[in-house]
Design a protein around this motif. Structure first.
Motif, mmCIF file in Angstrom:
data_model
loop_
_atom_site.group_PDB
_atom_site.id
_atom_site.type_symbol
_atom_site.label_atom_id
_atom_site.label_comp_id
_atom_site.label_asym_id
_atom_site.label_seq_id
_atom_site.Cartn_x
_atom_site.Cartn_y
_atom_site.Cartn_z
ATOM 1 N N GLN A 154 -89.545 28.679 28.739
ATOM 2 C CA GLN A 154 -88.759 27.967 29.752
ATOM 3 C C GLN A 154 -87.277 27.947 29.385
ATOM 4 N N MET A 155 -86.991 27.651 28.122
ATOM 5 C CA MET A 155 -85.596 27.609 27.676
ATOM 6 C C MET A 155 -84.948 28.989 27.835
ATOM 7 N N ALA A 156 -85.666 30.005 27.404
ATOM 8 C CA ALA A 156 -85.124 31.365 27.485
ATOM 9 C C ALA A 156 -84.894 31.775 28.938
ATOM 10 N N ALA A 157 -85.823 31.398 29.809
ATOM 11 C CA ALA A 157 -85.676 31.738 31.223
ATOM 12 C C ALA A 157 -84.453 31.059 31.817
ATOM 13 N N HIS A 158 -84.217 29.792 31.439
ATOM 14 C CA HIS A 158 -83.040 29.104 31.955
ATOM 15 C C HIS A 158 -81.758 29.802 31.519
ATOM 16 N N ALA A 159 -81.763 30.337 30.306
ATOM 17 C CA ALA A 159 -80.587 31.043 29.784
ATOM 18 C C ALA A 159 -80.521 32.486 30.256
ATOM 19 N N SER A 160 -81.537 32.913 31.040
ATOM 20 C CA SER A 160 -81.612 34.293 31.538
ATOM 21 C C SER A 160 -81.632 35.295 30.392
ATOM 22 N N MET A 161 -82.423 34.977 29.382
ATOM 23 C CA MET A 161 -82.558 35.839 28.206
ATOM 24 C C MET A 161 -84.031 36.037 27.892
ATOM 25 N N SER A 162 -84.309 37.072 27.128
ATOM 26 C CA SER A 162 -85.650 37.200 26.568
ATOM 27 C C SER A 162 -85.829 36.147 25.492
ATOM 28 N N VAL A 163 -87.064 35.832 25.160
ATOM 29 C CA VAL A 163 -87.324 34.829 24.121
ATOM 30 C C VAL A 163 -86.688 35.250 22.800
ATOM 31 N N ARG A 164 -86.783 36.518 22.484
ATOM 32 C CA ARG A 164 -86.236 37.004 21.212
ATOM 33 C C ARG A 164 -84.713 36.862 21.172
ATOM 34 N N THR A 165 -84.048 37.280 22.258
ATOM 35 C CA THR A 165 -82.585 37.171 22.294
ATOM 36 C C THR A 165 -82.140 35.725 22.291
ATOM 37 N N PHE A 166 -82.836 34.885 23.069
ATOM 38 C CA PHE A 166 -82.484 33.469 23.135
ATOM 39 C C PHE A 166 -82.612 32.811 21.768
ATOM 40 N N THR A 167 -83.711 33.095 21.066
ATOM 41 C CA THR A 167 -83.924 32.493 19.751
ATOM 42 C C THR A 167 -82.833 32.911 18.778
ATOM 43 N N ARG A 168 -82.459 34.201 18.819
ATOM 44 C CA ARG A 168 -81.412 34.691 17.916
ATOM 45 C C ARG A 168 -80.066 34.045 18.246
ATOM 46 N N ARG A 169 -79.714 34.020 19.542
ATOM 47 C CA ARG A 169 -78.438 33.434 19.938
ATOM 48 C C ARG A 169 -78.395 31.935 19.613
ATOM 49 N N PHE A 170 -79.502 31.269 19.853
ATOM 50 C CA PHE A 170 -79.558 29.831 19.607
ATOM 51 C C PHE A 170 -79.313 29.528 18.132
ATOM 52 N N ARG A 171 -79.941 30.286 17.262
ATOM 53 C CA ARG A 171 -79.763 30.061 15.821
ATOM 54 C C ARG A 171 -78.339 30.392 15.389
ATOM 55 N N GLU A 172 -77.750 31.422 15.962
ATOM 56 C CA GLU A 172 -76.364 31.765 15.637
ATOM 57 C C GLU A 172 -75.419 30.620 15.995
ATOM 58 N N GLU A 173 -75.690 29.946 17.104
ATOM 59 C CA GLU A 173 -74.772 28.926 17.614
ATOM 60 C C GLU A 173 -75.023 27.542 17.024
ATOM 61 N N THR A 174 -76.229 27.248 16.592
ATOM 62 C CA THR A 174 -76.554 25.901 16.102
ATOM 63 C C THR A 174 -76.988 25.847 14.654
ATOM 64 N N GLY A 175 -77.370 26.993 14.085
ATOM 65 C CA GLY A 175 -77.904 26.986 12.726
ATOM 66 C C GLY A 175 -79.365 26.582 12.672
ATOM 67 N N LEU A 176 -79.989 26.355 13.829
ATOM 68 C CA LEU A 176 -81.376 25.892 13.896
ATOM 69 C C LEU A 176 -82.147 26.736 14.902
ATOM 70 N N SER A 177 -83.478 26.741 14.772
ATOM 71 C CA SER A 177 -84.312 27.333 15.805
ATOM 72 C C SER A 177 -84.335 26.393 17.005
ATOM 73 N N PRO A 178 -84.678 26.884 18.196
ATOM 74 C CA PRO A 178 -84.763 25.982 19.354
ATOM 75 C C PRO A 178 -85.716 24.815 19.129
ATOM 76 N N ALA A 179 -86.849 25.071 18.483
ATOM 77 C CA ALA A 179 -87.821 23.998 18.241
ATOM 78 C C ALA A 179 -87.258 22.942 17.297
ATOM 79 N N GLN A 180 -86.574 23.365 16.226
ATOM 80 C CA GLN A 180 -85.975 22.406 15.293
ATOM 81 C C GLN A 180 -84.904 21.580 15.986
#
Length: 329
Positions: A242-268
């Motif tokens: 759901q999070m990845a879809a909102h960001a219009s990204m694949s799950v893999r890309t969203f997870t990578r971008r999210f960690r780059e920007e926050t230092g954490l996984s989306p779940a953390q």
């Protein structure tokens, strides 16, 4: 450590030669904005040096203090900002007068804090022996070489070891000051202080330092818009797809971008946001624990209790009693 009922909590900032300008100014700015609802300040912040002598900062100006080391004998908390030169960084020693003053303050039960390489000063004074601590990641190797007896963790923003607290570089000093305000007076006061300083209200101490990571893409290509969307829906079950879809990204890309920007996984990140929201609800509302659990996305009181125990070691009811005056509980 609560503010004494008779007056403001007194903070002494000890500036040594080569003091980092931002580290020096941050405590006065952040603690100075921590106020009660009637605008009564909770803290007073004063700066001192050895013998009231001027010291030069790394920002090209001199610090002309009003106090000497005797200020540490009158304080409730002592903060040592970072330094960019001096014996604590080069040979593991500290001015004997400074070392004695810091040890005396610690023996009196004061809270001792450091920002960035101020941890070198605390270590040289013997206050970190056998204890966990952090410093700026770029100085970790030097720190370990000079102070092998300290349990250094250079990958976190700050370490709260009770009466001694250390933080990493630059902005993490702001995080530590807000953490202390939150510990002293709760999330509502800390959030107001953060808003006045125009900084994020909360970054957990265990969050990783941003160590030589590439800058994330900005604008619509990032995850900021989705993070805001998530924060508005903490009470809802949210999946990674759901999070990845909102960001219009694949799950893999969203997870990578999210960690780059926050230092954490989306779940953390989501878990920490929910925990912080639950803490705020416990402090500022009369909602029952079951309601707090639902509104913060934990679903059940049992899940909320388990998370609070893991994060801060207390049950929701205990947390509420700690951070709300008896008349409000």
């Amino acid at each position: 450590m609560a503010v004494p009922p008779a007056g403001r909590h007194r903070i002494a900032v000890l500036a040594l030669d080569g003091v980092v300008g931002l580290d020096l100014g941050a405590p006065a700015q952040v603690f100075g904005t921590a106020r009660d609802t009637d605008e009564t300040p909770f803290y007073s912040v004063t700066t001192c040096t050895v013998g009231r002598q001027p010291v030069r900062s790394t920002a090209g100006f001199q610090v002309l203090p009003d106090h000497g080391l005797e200020l540490l004998d009158q304080a409730d908390t002592v903060i040592v900002p970072g330094i960019h030169r001096g014996p604590p960084l080069t040979d593991g020693t500290v001015d004997p007068e400074v070392g004695r003053a810091l040890r005396r303050a610690h023996e009196r039960g004061l809270r001792i804090m450091s920002i960035c390489t101020g941890s070198f000063v605390l270590a040289a004074a013997g206050l970190l022996d056998g204890r966990p601590a952090t410093t700026h990641w770029a100085h970790a190797h030097r720190f370990r070489t000079l102070y092998p007896q300290v349990k250094l963790d250079p990958e976190v923003l700050f370490v709260d070891d009770g009466d001694v607290l250390t933080s990493a570089g630059v902005a993490s000093g702001l995080d530590l000051c807000l953490h202390v305000i939150r510990s002293d007076h709760g999330s509502a006061v800390a959030n107001r202080a953060a808003r006045r300083c125009v900084v994020p209200p909360w970054r957990d101490g265990g969050q990783a330092q941003y160590i030589e990571r590439p800058l994330p893409a900005t604008g619509d290509a990032g995850t900021a818009r989705t993070r805001l969307w998530i924060q508005q829906r903490l009470h809802e079950p949210l999946s990674l797809p759901q999070m990845a879809a909102h960001a219009s990204m694949s799950v893999r890309t969203f997870t990578r971008r999210f960690r780059e920007e926050t230092g954490l996984s989306p779940a953390q990140w989501l878990l920490r946001q929910r925990t912080e929201h639950a803490r705020l609800l416990l402090e500022t509302t009369d909602l029952g624990v079951d309601q707090v659990a639902r509104r913060s996305g934990f679903g059940t009181a049992a899940a909320l209790r388990q998370q609070l125990h893991q994060r801060i070691g207390v049950a929701p009811s205990t947390y509420r009693r700690t951070f709300r005056p008896p008349a409000q509980v």
